[in-house]
Design an enzyme around this catalytic site. Structure first.
Site, PDB file in Angstrom:
ATOM      1  N   SER A   1       0.845  -1.185   0.000  1.00 12.53           N
ATOM      2  CA  SER A   1       0.000   0.000   0.000  1.00 12.53           C
ATOM      3  C   SER A   1       0.874   1.226   0.000  1.00 12.53           C
ATOM      4  O   SER A   1       1.966   1.223   0.553  1.00 12.53           O
ATOM      5  CB  SER A   1      -0.902   0.021   1.236  1.00 12.53           C
ATOM      6  OG  SER A   1      -1.544   1.271   1.351  1.00 12.53           O
ATOM      7  N   SER A   2       0.387   2.303  -0.625  1.00 13.32           N
ATOM      8  CA  SER A   2       1.151   3.548  -0.642  1.00 13.32           C
ATOM      9  C   SER A   2       1.259   4.165   0.733  1.00 13.32           C
ATOM     10  O   SER A   2       2.047   5.067   0.954  1.00 13.32           O
ATOM     11  CB  SER A   2       0.494   4.549  -1.600  1.00 13.32           C
ATOM     12  OG  SER A   2      -0.812   4.855  -1.169  1.00 13.32           O
ATOM     13  N   CYS A   3       0.464   3.678   1.684  1.00  9.79           N
ATOM     14  CA  CYS A   3       0.529   4.262   3.021  1.00  9.79           C
ATOM     15  C   CYS A   3       1.790   3.850   3.745  1.00  9.79           C
ATOM     16  O   CYS A   3       2.164   4.451   4.748  1.00  9.79           O
ATOM     17  CB  CYS A   3      -0.687   3.865   3.858  1.00  9.79           C
ATOM     18  SG  CYS A   3      -0.717   2.131   4.326  1.00  9.79           S
ATOM     19  N   GLY A   4       2.479   2.783   3.281  1.00  9.55           N
ATOM     20  CA  GLY A   4       3.704   2.372   3.937  1.00  9.55           C
ATOM     21  C   GLY A   4       3.473   1.700   5.270  1.00  9.55           C
ATOM     22  O   GLY A   4       4.401   1.467   6.029  1.00  9.55           O
TER      23      GLY A   4
ATOM     24  N   CYS B   1       0.302  -0.667   5.762  1.00  8.86           N
ATOM     25  CA  CYS B   1      -0.462  -1.895   5.588  1.00  8.86           C
ATOM     26  C   CYS B   1       0.480  -3.058   5.286  1.00  8.86           C
ATOM     27  O   CYS B   1       1.418  -2.927   4.530  1.00  8.86           O
ATOM     28  CB  CYS B   1      -1.465  -1.738   4.450  1.00  8.86           C
ATOM     29  SG  CYS B   1      -2.542  -0.308   4.662  1.00  8.86           S
TER      30      CYS B   1
END
Length: 261
Positions: A105-108, A110
């Site tokens: 995920s781009s959230c870094g 997940c």
């Protein structure tokens, strides 16, 4: 980068008509580290070298751009493959991270199987004394540095601003995380520092953007929308000043001091 697309436009007063407009390009970017597939990100395929460098720094794959021994970009027609070469000592940590990842995920965040990783120590950043007037100056100049957003209405921007509010460098992408990675990567590759300045982002301020700012040594992060609770918590832990809800007439400063236990 943009792609011309046809639409059927409906106006309240004049009905339907045919029209076309530019849309922002979004495509997969696969990042390999020492031959191992690390992540596939959805991004605007421009400034890919900057993006891969900033991503590697944000992911703590490398501690500096100088540790990237090679960076090769390949356009496959279906997406982009970026191949990074890093020292063996860094590659061991990459292999461990890949082994544990269950999703990307781009959230870094997940896919981490250890919740303690959310609160990994962040470096302390220099204190900031940028006045509000400099932030207002940067906000006033922001649109002039967003050509992709002006054309498509669908791109985020990240900007390096000096202590007086002048925009020194800007990068755009369909993703807010990617835009900031591109800016940080461009700065690292060019040997640019913050020099008492700040970062200005056209987005809300979330946890991962604070992480990227702290790891890049940014003393002040300014975003046009609000900050989340975890963003404020992590910014305080790093001594990072957050300025959110940044508008032409008012800005909201956070307290960068570490909260008392």
């Amino acid at each position: 980068m943009t792609i011309l697309h046809s639409f059927r436009r409906h106006a309240r007063d004049s009905g339907d008509s045919e029209s076309s407009r530019d849309v922002v390009e979004e495509a997969p970017v696969a990042i390999e580290v020492n031959g191992i597939g690390y992540a596939v990100m959805m991004a605007t395929p421009a400034d890919i070298g900057d993006f891969a460098t900033g991503f590697a720094l944000a992911e703590r794959i490398v501690a500096s751009a100088g540790e990237i021994e090679a960076l090769d970009v390949h356009d496959t027609g279906r997406g982009t493959i970026v191949r990074l070469a890093v020292p063996p000592a860094r590659a061991a940590a990459v292999m461990e991270r890949v082994r544990r990842r269950t999703s990307d995920s781009s959230c870094g965040l997940c896919g981490m199987d250890n919740l303690d990783a959310v609160h990994r120590p962040l470096p302390r950043v220099p204190s900031s004394d940028v006045p509000a007037e400099a932030i207002f100056a940067a906000l006033g100049a922001m649109r002039a540095h967003q050509p992709l957003h002006r054309t498509t209405g669908a791109a985020h921007a990240a900007m390096l601003c000096d202590a007086g509010g002048a925009v020194r460098l800007a990068r755009e992408d369909v993703g807010r995380h990617n835009a900031f990675d591109k800016l940080i990567g461009a700065m690292a590759r060019a040997g640019l520092g913050w020099d008492g300045g700040f970062a200005l982002l056209s987005s809300r301020c979330s946890y991962e953007l604070v992480e990227k700012a702290a790891l890049a040594g940014c003393p002040m992060l300014v975003t046009v929308s609000a900050a989340t609770s975890l963003a404020l918590e992590r910014a305080a832990a790093a001594g990072l000043t957050l300025v959110s809800l940044a508008r032409d007439d008012a800005v909201l400063f956070s307290d960068p001091r570490v909260p008392e236990a």
